[in-house]
Design a protein around this motif. Structure first.
Motif, mmCIF file in Angstrom:
data_model
loop_
_atom_site.group_PDB
_atom_site.id
_atom_site.type_symbol
_atom_site.label_atom_id
_atom_site.label_comp_id
_atom_site.label_asym_id
_atom_site.label_seq_id
_atom_site.Cartn_x
_atom_site.Cartn_y
_atom_site.Cartn_z
ATOM 1 N N LEU A 151 1.505 11.150 -26.990
ATOM 2 C CA LEU A 151 2.717 11.680 -26.379
ATOM 3 C C LEU A 151 2.314 12.464 -25.137
ATOM 4 N N THR A 152 3.267 12.737 -24.290
ATOM 5 C CA THR A 152 2.986 13.492 -23.075
ATOM 6 C C THR A 152 2.407 14.857 -23.452
ATOM 7 N N PRO A 153 1.222 15.194 -22.935
ATOM 8 C CA PRO A 153 0.656 16.507 -23.282
ATOM 9 C C PRO A 153 1.495 17.636 -22.685
ATOM 10 N N ASN A 154 1.505 18.744 -23.375
ATOM 11 C CA ASN A 154 2.159 19.929 -22.846
ATOM 12 C C ASN A 154 1.079 20.718 -22.109
ATOM 13 N N SER A 155 1.029 20.583 -20.797
ATOM 14 C CA SER A 155 -0.032 21.199 -20.014
ATOM 15 C C SER A 155 0.547 22.182 -19.017
ATOM 16 N N ILE A 156 0.289 23.434 -19.258
ATOM 17 C CA ILE A 156 0.744 24.478 -18.342
ATOM 18 C C ILE A 156 0.016 24.337 -17.005
ATOM 19 N N GLY A 157 -1.269 23.955 -17.057
ATOM 20 C CA GLY A 157 -2.064 23.803 -15.842
ATOM 21 C C GLY A 157 -1.588 22.678 -14.944
ATOM 22 N N PHE A 192 -5.899 31.756 -21.922
ATOM 23 C CA PHE A 192 -4.817 32.603 -21.439
ATOM 24 C C PHE A 192 -4.858 32.810 -19.926
ATOM 25 N N ALA A 193 -5.913 32.339 -19.274
ATOM 26 C CA ALA A 193 -6.041 32.520 -17.830
ATOM 27 C C ALA A 193 -5.797 31.243 -17.046
ATOM 28 N N HIS A 194 -5.543 30.130 -17.727
ATOM 29 C CA HIS A 194 -5.393 28.845 -17.021
ATOM 30 C C HIS A 194 -4.278 28.856 -15.975
ATOM 31 N N ALA A 195 -3.219 29.591 -16.221
ATOM 32 C CA ALA A 195 -2.135 29.635 -15.237
ATOM 33 C C ALA A 195 -2.646 30.211 -13.921
ATOM 34 N N GLU A 196 -3.625 31.086 -14.013
ATOM 35 C CA GLU A 196 -4.169 31.707 -12.806
ATOM 36 C C GLU A 196 -5.353 30.931 -12.245
ATOM 37 N N THR A 197 -6.218 30.425 -13.134
ATOM 38 C CA THR A 197 -7.447 29.776 -12.677
ATOM 39 C C THR A 197 -7.329 28.271 -12.507
ATOM 40 N N GLY A 237 5.857 26.915 -11.384
ATOM 41 C CA GLY A 237 6.061 26.516 -12.775
ATOM 42 C C GLY A 237 5.108 27.230 -13.713
ATOM 43 N N GLN A 238 3.861 27.406 -13.275
ATOM 44 C CA GLN A 238 2.884 28.129 -14.095
ATOM 45 C C GLN A 238 3.290 29.585 -14.254
ATOM 46 N N SER A 239 3.688 30.221 -13.151
ATOM 47 C CA SER A 239 4.106 31.628 -13.220
ATOM 48 C C SER A 239 5.325 31.795 -14.109
ATOM 49 N N ARG A 278 5.344 33.832 -17.635
ATOM 50 C CA ARG A 278 6.316 34.921 -17.825
ATOM 51 C C ARG A 278 7.157 34.674 -19.076
ATOM 52 N N GLU A 279 7.639 33.431 -19.252
ATOM 53 C CA GLU A 279 8.439 33.089 -20.434
ATOM 54 C C GLU A 279 7.627 33.263 -21.715
ATOM 55 N N ASP A 280 6.380 32.801 -21.698
ATOM 56 C CA ASP A 280 5.543 32.901 -22.889
ATOM 57 C C ASP A 280 5.254 34.353 -23.251
ATOM 58 N N LEU A 281 4.873 35.151 -22.264
ATOM 59 C CA LEU A 281 4.576 36.560 -22.542
ATOM 60 C C LEU A 281 5.815 37.307 -23.018
ATOM 61 N N THR A 282 6.973 36.981 -22.438
ATOM 62 C CA THR A 282 8.227 37.600 -22.877
ATOM 63 C C THR A 282 8.539 37.210 -24.310
ATOM 64 N N ALA A 283 8.358 35.932 -24.646
ATOM 65 C CA ALA A 283 8.622 35.468 -26.013
ATOM 66 C C ALA A 283 7.704 36.165 -27.008
ATOM 67 N N ILE A 284 6.434 36.338 -26.648
ATOM 68 C CA ILE A 284 5.484 37.006 -27.540
ATOM 69 C C ILE A 284 5.841 38.480 -27.681
ATOM 70 N N ALA A 285 6.153 39.136 -26.562
ATOM 71 C CA ALA A 285 6.468 40.570 -26.594
ATOM 72 C C ALA A 285 7.761 40.875 -27.339
ATOM 73 N N THR A 286 8.753 40.002 -27.199
ATOM 74 C CA THR A 286 10.065 40.265 -27.811
ATOM 75 C C THR A 286 10.264 39.531 -29.134
ATOM 76 N N HIS A 287 9.260 38.746 -29.542
ATOM 77 C CA HIS A 287 9.359 37.938 -30.770
ATOM 78 C C HIS A 287 10.576 37.024 -30.718
ATOM 79 N N ASP A 288 10.818 36.422 -29.536
ATOM 80 C CA ASP A 288 11.923 35.482 -29.348
ATOM 81 C C ASP A 288 11.641 34.237 -30.170
ATOM 82 N N ASP A 289 12.313 34.139 -31.315
ATOM 83 C CA ASP A 289 12.032 33.079 -32.275
ATOM 84 C C ASP A 289 12.193 31.687 -31.688
#
Length: 177
Positions: free
Chosen positions: A56-62, A125-130, A68-70, A74-85
């Motif tokens: 299947l199509t890979p889910n690749s943030i990179g 966790f750094a792929h969006a930047e690197t 799109g990466q930023s 942002r969405e991922d960190l917000t979901a983790i911080a707020t426990h957005d189910d």
């Protein structure tokens, strides 16, 4: 999935983990929007071309552009911080590869097994930047991706397996078989 992320960060997970369809991790992933997209993709492949298994199509943030990466970070960190189910499982999972196999076909549709694989490391966790495979990424992998104090942050290979049902009349964009 939050617990998996926390246990991984603390070094409390074995280097390889498999989460079957009855696990909370698999149930969390099955409830996400990306799983709905996977069902559609499997429907397109099976009902449209008859393909009974494959990648299947890979889910690749990179693979996303910088905006799109930023946005995804942002969405991922917000979901983790707020426990957005609604987004938590895919936020912790990050980039991953997926395969499927049709298990059975009946009059009303098919049942498919989906297998997701993901390697989780500190540099993940750094792929969006690197980016992937860049000199900065390789530097992080060489200098950061090693077991920390008490095993904190050691790499972990994760496999998540679950089944999905795709109705014959699923809106997959092609004629019914």
């Amino acid at each position: 999935m939050t617990m998996v992320g926390l246990l991984w960060a603390m070094g409390a997970l074995s280097p390889e983990m498999a989460y079957g369809e009855n696990s909370r991790v698999a149930r969390d992933v099955m409830k996400r929007d990306l799983t709905a997209a996977r069902r559609k993709e499997i429907g397109d492949l099976f009902y449209g071309t008859g393909q009974g298994s494959g990648k299947l199509t890979p889910n690749s943030i990179g693979a996303k552009d910088a905006a799109g990466q930023s946005s995804r970070l942002r969405e991922d960190l917000t979901a983790i911080a707020t426990h957005d189910d609604a987004k938590l499982a895919t936020a912790v999972l990050g980039s991953y590869k997926a395969n499927y196999e049709i298990l059975r076909e009946g009059i009303n549709g098919v049942q498919a097994r989906v297998t997701i694989t993901n390697g989780m490391t500190v540099s993940s966790f750094a792929h969006a930047e690197t980016g992937y495979g860049t000199p900065a990424d390789k530097f992080l992998q060489k200098n950061v991706d090693h077991v920390g104090l008490l095993g904190h942050g050691k790499g972990q290979a994760m496999t998540i397996v679950f089944r999905v049902v795709i109705p014959r009349n699923y809106n997959y964009g092609g004629p019914n078989k």
